[in-house]
Design an enzyme around this catalytic site. Structure first.
Site, short mmCIF file in Angstrom:
data_model
loop_
_atom_site.label_atom_id
_atom_site.label_comp_id
_atom_site.label_asym_id
_atom_site.label_seq_id
_atom_site.Cartn_x
_atom_site.Cartn_y
_atom_site.Cartn_z
N GLU A 122 0.82 -1.20 0.00
CA GLU A 122 0.00 0.00 0.00
C GLU A 122 0.87 1.27 0.00
O GLU A 122 0.57 2.23 -0.70
CB GLU A 122 -0.87 0.01 1.27
CG GLU A 122 -2.32 0.41 1.13
CD GLU A 122 -2.86 0.50 -0.27
OE1 GLU A 122 -3.13 1.63 -0.72
OE2 GLU A 122 -3.02 -0.56 -0.94
N SER A 208 19.70 -8.12 -7.44
CA SER A 208 18.64 -8.25 -8.43
C SER A 208 18.87 -9.31 -9.50
O SER A 208 17.91 -9.96 -9.92
CB SER A 208 18.38 -6.89 -9.11
OG SER A 208 18.14 -5.90 -8.16
N HIS A 337 3.75 -10.04 -9.32
CA HIS A 337 5.20 -10.21 -9.24
C HIS A 337 5.81 -9.12 -8.36
O HIS A 337 6.66 -9.38 -7.52
CB HIS A 337 5.81 -10.17 -10.64
CG HIS A 337 7.29 -9.99 -10.63
ND1 HIS A 337 8.16 -10.98 -10.22
CD2 HIS A 337 8.08 -8.92 -10.92
CE1 HIS A 337 9.40 -10.52 -10.28
NE2 HIS A 337 9.38 -9.28 -10.71
N SER A 338 5.35 -7.89 -8.56
CA SER A 338 5.84 -6.75 -7.78
C SER A 338 4.85 -5.62 -7.95
O SER A 338 3.84 -5.77 -8.65
CB SER A 338 7.22 -6.30 -8.27
OG SER A 338 7.10 -5.66 -9.52
#
Lengths: 446, 371
Positions: A122, A208, A337-338
């Site tokens: 959020e 990453s 996923h993100s």
């Protein structure tokens, strides 16, 4: 000897010759041969060699029928589980019989993670942090495996293993600090959110690029073996990352170099939008293990006890026998996923809802707890309130803190700062002195 | 494929045009020259392949490090590795074929001496070798990885650039792989063609977080390799393969260090600065001798030694003195490391001040750190 020499001219390789020569000249019984062989001067006939292939590359029998091996993808490696979808133990002999406190810790870790995920997701939507990745649906894989390890076992993760840190009591303040990139971030604000790391808790900082951690974890396991540390290394990755060359490299090295490592694959059905049908054609990741000579198992990743049992046994044997283990935990990525992804673009809401409502690791554990009388609705309500409060407090604190000093842009590139970097650091400082008003310097420490 | 990057840009002290023409002629000379030698009495020209285009020039025997022994380059490497494994019980050496002694014999005898858990073969997989090495280093143990030829280092490029180089920075110094050293045979050998001759230092020069080192001789190699192994940053050590046998000199038996990031002025001069590294140092030494003899030009010869982070001050100081800079390397010209050196030298405030007497225009700093 004359025959051996003649054979050398026929075959060339002295290594092959030695074996042939030895077969001829040894007593019967050597290398599984029952017959004694007459020594012949003229004829190059070695009947014993027809019975078994001598290739250094494989240990196998001959076959005279042309047959391709059919990859078994219709009915693949079975999925080990302990609880059914309603949280009831299926086979009592597989119940790990964990004490109440421990199982409650499982539950609290998974739910606290879930609560933190909701709030941080959020907060990205509201522009407070730049990016976030939730762990919805995979909490069981994190907590079940983390609980089966020693606290000092080294963890190499991918990016969706925050529950491992949560189980190891990584404070909410530090999760938040990393996501906000504030002065309390142990990583000094350098990486995108969810790239956690913690030396104290033996959790190597996330990077990453995918699957790069796999051969690294193998190296760490090799060093642990040499150090007689009685330590295992666990390496997490998704089924998508398992397609990378680094995964192949890691598996092969672990097997050939006999490393005490657990490869833990979270097969959650998707790599961003790519479903498993487009990621591989074989029987998932577990089926690859035997190809490398690795002990392998497939488990129900939404069953925290199955994950626990498999990891516990893998750990025991990996350390005792110095060999790798592969655990493929089947699960489902309930979230996107993100925050940069909207998965309704490639999968149905119904599919997601099925997993959220019918087969969720948190629900299944809650049913187990309730059936044992270790948890009830009142405790659930109280815990939800309490965990939300804890998360909100940490969140508000994290928001208020400044970002790290801009001078930290240049340190830790090397252990010592080389002259050229120092010059750039000084140049930036001069630049900010003159043009500082164009930068949000108020948000940064001096 | 020698690259000559002569920078005469902002520098105003020019010599006579004749000497400029001489320099241009030398630029055309190829790196490899076959020599035809008629041998038989019948007059048929027999070709004897002679590919060495230079003569290795040994340095004088070092006196300050104790007893020395005649060693070629690969023996000097073996000696450094031997010293390292002797004093650091965590140190391990691994890569393709290192167990039997290595394709260039750099690890001969080490497995017998230190055991198969410390000197061992890996599967044929460079990304695995480097990734595995990073993992060992993360635990604090010393990892010495061998890549069989620098030409094959590219599968490991991701592990080197995205992982090893950034390990300390991205973790806020919680983790690092400083005890990793990667060794690889490097450079022209005569018959190597495209895939056994490359000098890829320029690709890695663009990567802050790692160190890149190239020795010119056995003595330099042992000292520099020991420094790399002990350095707390991941290092790539490129070994000029043509020098493995061709370079022989007296090398101390005991361990010693040659410092990283320090260029060496191996010959002082006043008219032009010549910079090179690895094998090419010997070529430019010959060039310096020819220039002196035939043109009366006095050359200052610098062996850069460390490509990253490189010794800007020594090179600039020399160029301020001589007014001219010529850099020579085997690697391709475009984007080669000579361009970094020449542009840095030209940008250098010290040089601009020396030339113009005025301060140069401010440069805008880059947003990401670069070495």
């Amino acid at each position: 000897m004359a025959v051996a020499a003649a054979a050398a001219r026929v075959w060339g390789s002295s290594r092959g010759l030695d074996r042939a020569g030895l077969l001829l000249l040894r007593r019967p019984g050597a290398r599984g041969l029952a017959r004694s062989l007459p020594r012949r001067q003229e004829q190059q006939h070695f009947p014993s060699l027809d019975d078994k292939p001598q290739f250094p590359g494989a240990s196998a029998e001959f076959i005279d029928k042309l047959e391709f091996i059919q990859p078994n993808v219709i009915s693949g490696i079975p999925v080990y589980r302990v609880m059914d979808r309603q949280g009831q133990i299926i086979n009592p002999s597989e119940d790990p019989h964990l004490p109440q406190e421990k199982v409650l810790k499982f539950y609290r870790s998974m739910t606290l993670l879930n609560t933190m995920d909701r709030i941080l997701y959020e907060s990205q939507r509201q522009g407070r942090i730049s990016f976030y990745m939730t762990n919805y649906g995979e909490e069981g894989t994190h907590v079940g495996s983390a609980a089966a390890l020693d606290n000092t076992d080294l963890v190499f993760g991918q990016y969706r293993e925050a529950g491992v840190l949560m189980y190891r009591d990584y404070p909410l303040e530090l999760f938040m600090a990393q996501c906000y990139g504030n002065v309390s971030d142990l990583g000094k604000g350098r990486q995108m959110p969810v790239h956690y790391g913690c030396r104290e808790r033996h959790f190597v900082t996330i990077s990453s690029p995918l699957a790069t951690q796999i051969p690294q974890a193998v190296g760490a396991a090799y060093a642990a073996k040499r150090a007689n540390a009685n330590r295992v290394v666990i390496c997490y990755f998704g089924e998508g990352a398992a397609s990378e060359g680094d995964a192949h490299a890691g598996f092969n090295f672990a097997a050939t170099l006999e490393c005490p490592i657990i490869f833990f694959c979270r097969n959650n059905g998707y790599a961003i939008s790519t479903p498993t049908s487009e990621q591989y054609r074989g029987d998932g990741i577990a089926a690859r293990g035997p190809g490398y000579g690795i002990m392998s198992i497939r488990v129900d990743g939404n069953d925290v006890f199955a994950v626990y049992n498999a990891t516990k046994e893998a750990r025991r044997r990996a350390v005792a026998e110095n060999q790798p283990f592969l655990i493929e935990a089947m699960t489902y990525r309930i979230g996107h996923h993100s925050t940069s992804d909207d998965s309704s673009a490639y999968r149905s809401v119904d599919e997601v809802n099925y997993w959220d409502k019918q087969d969720h690791p948190i629900s299944r554990l809650r049913h187990y707890l309730q059936s044992r009388g270790w948890w009830d609705d009142e405790q659930e309500k109280a815990w939800r309130k309490q965990s939300r409060k804890k998360v909100m407090e940490a969140f508000e604190q994290a928001e208020r803190k400044p970002k790290p000093s801009p001078s930290l842009l240049f340190s830790d590139v090397y252990q010592e700062m080389p002259a050229q970097l120092r010059k750039q650091q000084e140049a930036l400082a001069r630049h900010l002195q003159t043009y500082g008003e164009h930068y949000p310097l108020d948000h940064f420490e001096k | 494929m020698a690259a000559f990057a002569a920078t005469a840009g902002g520098l105003l002290r020019l010599r006579a045009a004749g000497s400029e023409g001489q320099w241009r002629r030398l630029r055309g000379a190829g790196l490899l020259r076959g020599l035809l030698q008629p041998e038989s009495a019948t007059g048929v020209a027999a070709q004897r392949r002679r590919v060495a285009h230079f003569t290795f020039q040994p340095d004088p025997e070092p006196r300050e490090y104790g007893q020395t022994q005649k060693m070629n380059l690969f023996q000097a490497i073996t000696s450094a590795l031997d010293n390292s494994l002797a004093k650091d019980p965590t140190a391990v050496i691994f890569g393709e074929d290192v167990a039997f002694g290595g394709v260039f014999r750099c690890t001969v005898g080490l497995r017998d001496k230190y055991g198969k858990d410390r000197v061992f073969n890996t599967p044929l997989c460079e990304q695995g070798i480097v990734g595995f090495g990073i993992g060992i280093a993360v635990t604090g143990a010393t990892a010495i990885a061998e890549i069989q030829f620098a030409d094959y280092i590219f599968p490991a490029f991701d592990q080197i650039v995205n992982e090893a180089a950034k390990y300390r920075y991205r973790s806020g110094d919680l983790f690092n792989c400083g005890s990793l050293t990667i060794r690889a045979p490097w450079g022209c050998v005569g018959h190597g063609a495209l895939y056994h001759s490359q000098s890829p230092e320029a690709f890695f020069a663009h990567c802050p977080g790692i160190k890149v080192v190239v020795p010119r001789s056995p003595f330099q190699a042992k000292g520099l390799l020991l420094s790399c192994i002990e350095d707390k940053n991941p290092c790539i050590f490129f070994e000029p393969k043509i020098l493995y046998r061709a370079a022989v000199e007296q090398v101390p038996v005991e361990p010693y260090n040659v410092p990283l990031s320090q260029a060496e002025v191996i010959q002082e001069g006043s008219d032009v600065t010549l910079v090179a590294w690895g094998t090419q140092v010997h070529v430019i030494r010959e060039v310096a001798a020819m220039a002196q003899e035939k043109l009366g030009v006095s050359c200052e010869v610098i062996d850069l030694r460390t490509i990253l982070p490189w010794d800007v001050d020594t090179v600039c100081k020399s160029v301020i003195k001589t007014g001219r800079l010529l850099i020579s390397h085997e690697a391709p010209l475009t984007g080669g490391f000579a361009s970094e050196i020449s542009s840095t030298v030209q940008r250098s405030r010290a040089i601009q001040r020396a030339v113009t007497g005025r301060h140069p225009v401010c440069r805008v700093p880059s947003t990401l750190p670069d070495a």
